[in-house]
Design a protein around this motif. Structure first.
Motif, PDB file in Angstrom:
ATOM      1  N   VAL A 127       0.865  -1.180   0.000  1.00 52.16           N
ATOM      2  CA  VAL A 127       0.000   0.000   0.000  1.00 52.16           C
ATOM      3  C   VAL A 127       0.898   1.225   0.000  1.00 52.16           C
ATOM      4  O   VAL A 127       1.715   1.401   0.898  1.00 52.16           O
ATOM      5  CB  VAL A 127      -0.941   0.018   1.225  1.00 52.16           C
ATOM      6  CG1 VAL A 127      -1.872   1.221   1.162  1.00 52.16           C
ATOM      7  CG2 VAL A 127      -1.734  -1.277   1.311  1.00 52.16           C
ATOM      8  N   MET A 128       0.744   2.048  -1.017  1.00 54.87           N
ATOM      9  CA  MET A 128       1.560   3.251  -1.148  1.00 54.87           C
ATOM     10  C   MET A 128       0.683   4.484  -0.990  1.00 54.87           C
ATOM     11  O   MET A 128      -0.361   4.585  -1.618  1.00 54.87           O
ATOM     12  CB  MET A 128       2.241   3.272  -2.513  1.00 54.87           C
ATOM     13  CG  MET A 128       3.160   2.115  -2.729  1.00 54.87           C
ATOM     14  SD  MET A 128       3.847   2.187  -4.375  1.00 54.87           S
ATOM     15  CE  MET A 128       4.571   0.567  -4.473  1.00 54.87           C
ATOM     16  N   ALA A 129       1.137   5.383  -0.147  1.00 54.86           N
ATOM     17  CA  ALA A 129       0.403   6.623   0.087  1.00 54.86           C
ATOM     18  C   ALA A 129       0.812   7.650  -0.961  1.00 54.86           C
ATOM     19  O   ALA A 129       1.990   7.826  -1.246  1.00 54.86           O
ATOM     20  CB  ALA A 129       0.696   7.148   1.478  1.00 54.86           C
ATOM     21  N   LEU A 130      -0.175   8.312  -1.515  1.00 56.95           N
ATOM     22  CA  LEU A 130       0.057   9.354  -2.514  1.00 56.95           C
ATOM     23  C   LEU A 130      -0.481  10.675  -1.980  1.00 56.95           C
ATOM     24  O   LEU A 130      -1.081  10.739  -0.915  1.00 56.95           O
ATOM     25  CB  LEU A 130      -0.647   8.990  -3.824  1.00 56.95           C
ATOM     26  CG  LEU A 130      -0.348   7.602  -4.397  1.00 56.95           C
ATOM     27  CD1 LEU A 130      -1.265   7.319  -5.584  1.00 56.95           C
ATOM     28  CD2 LEU A 130       1.103   7.499  -4.807  1.00 56.95           C
ATOM     29  N   GLY A 131      -0.302  11.715  -2.718  1.00 57.27           N
ATOM     30  CA  GLY A 131      -0.887  13.014  -2.383  1.00 57.27           C
ATOM     31  C   GLY A 131      -0.460  13.515  -1.017  1.00 57.27           C
ATOM     32  O   GLY A 131       0.671  13.326  -0.589  1.00 57.27           O
ATOM     33  N   ARG A 132      -1.405  14.153  -0.330  1.00 54.69           N
ATOM     34  CA  ARG A 132      -1.106  14.779   0.959  1.00 54.69           C
ATOM     35  C   ARG A 132      -0.782  13.751   2.041  1.00 54.69           C
ATOM     36  O   ARG A 132      -0.015  14.025   2.945  1.00 54.69           O
ATOM     37  CB  ARG A 132      -2.263  15.669   1.376  1.00 54.69           C
ATOM     38  CG  ARG A 132      -2.424  16.835   0.371  1.00 54.69           C
ATOM     39  CD  ARG A 132      -3.382  17.827   0.830  1.00 54.69           C
ATOM     40  NE  ARG A 132      -2.792  18.505   1.977  1.00 54.69           N
ATOM     41  CZ  ARG A 132      -3.198  19.659   2.439  1.00 54.69           C
ATOM     42  NH1 ARG A 132      -4.200  20.270   1.862  1.00 54.69           N
ATOM     43  NH2 ARG A 132      -2.638  20.205   3.485  1.00 54.69           N
TER      44      ARG A 132
END
Length: 165
Positions: A127-132
């Motif tokens: 799971v990769m976090a994007l954006g803010r």
């Protein structure tokens, strides 16, 4: 009462939480007693082996609880709402630095998402976090942009169901 009035004067979002969940008035009285969990550098750092204990004992309990899946999800939502309320209330009452607020909100989002991934039994997914969220600047009105990735040999159908859960 003074803290509640400050929220009513300042934030429609926090006022709405307080109106719908009046039990949160106790939270306002206890703000000075509880240190807020802060985020690390990596989303789900516990799953990466970078932290030995969960930052939030309620989320840690939920992940291993014998409650039904529906009960776990309901408690997960309820506790995240509580954490978001605490962050927003601290912002209004303590007038703290915006980056401190981002760190606290990001930590709450990381904790709830890490617990949700464990509840969904999403082994085999990265799971990769994007954006803010990925930049550590998540706030109360941000949406969580995440990317789920699996290996070529993974059961995509089962992993897609896990990601949806």
């Amino acid at each position: 009462m003074g803290r509640a009035l400050a929220l009513f004067e300042t934030s429609d979002y926090l006022s709405e939480i307080l109106i719908r969940h009046p039990e949160e008035i106790v939270t306002l009285a206890e703000l000075d007693e509880v240190a807020p969990p802060t985020g690390g550098r990596y989303l789900f750092e516990k799953s990466l082996g970078l932290a030995e204990t969960a930052r939030d004992p309620v989320f840690a309990y939920l992940a291993d609880s014998r409650a039904t899946q529906a009960e776990k999800v309901a408690l997960l939502r309820q506790h995240f709402r509580h954490r978001a309320f605490v962050v927003g209330a601290r912002d209004v009452i303590e007038l703290r630095d915006v980056y401190e607020s981002f760190a606290a909100t990001t930590a709450a989002a990381e904790d709830v998402m890490a617990t949700a991934v464990r509840l969904a039994d999403a082994d085999g997914l990265a799971v990769m976090a994007l954006g803010r969220l990925g930049s550590g600047e998540f706030d109360l009105l941000s949406d969580a942009d995440v990317l789920f990735v699996c290996g070529e040999d993974g059961d995509r159908s089962a992993l897609t169901r896990s990601a949806e859960r």
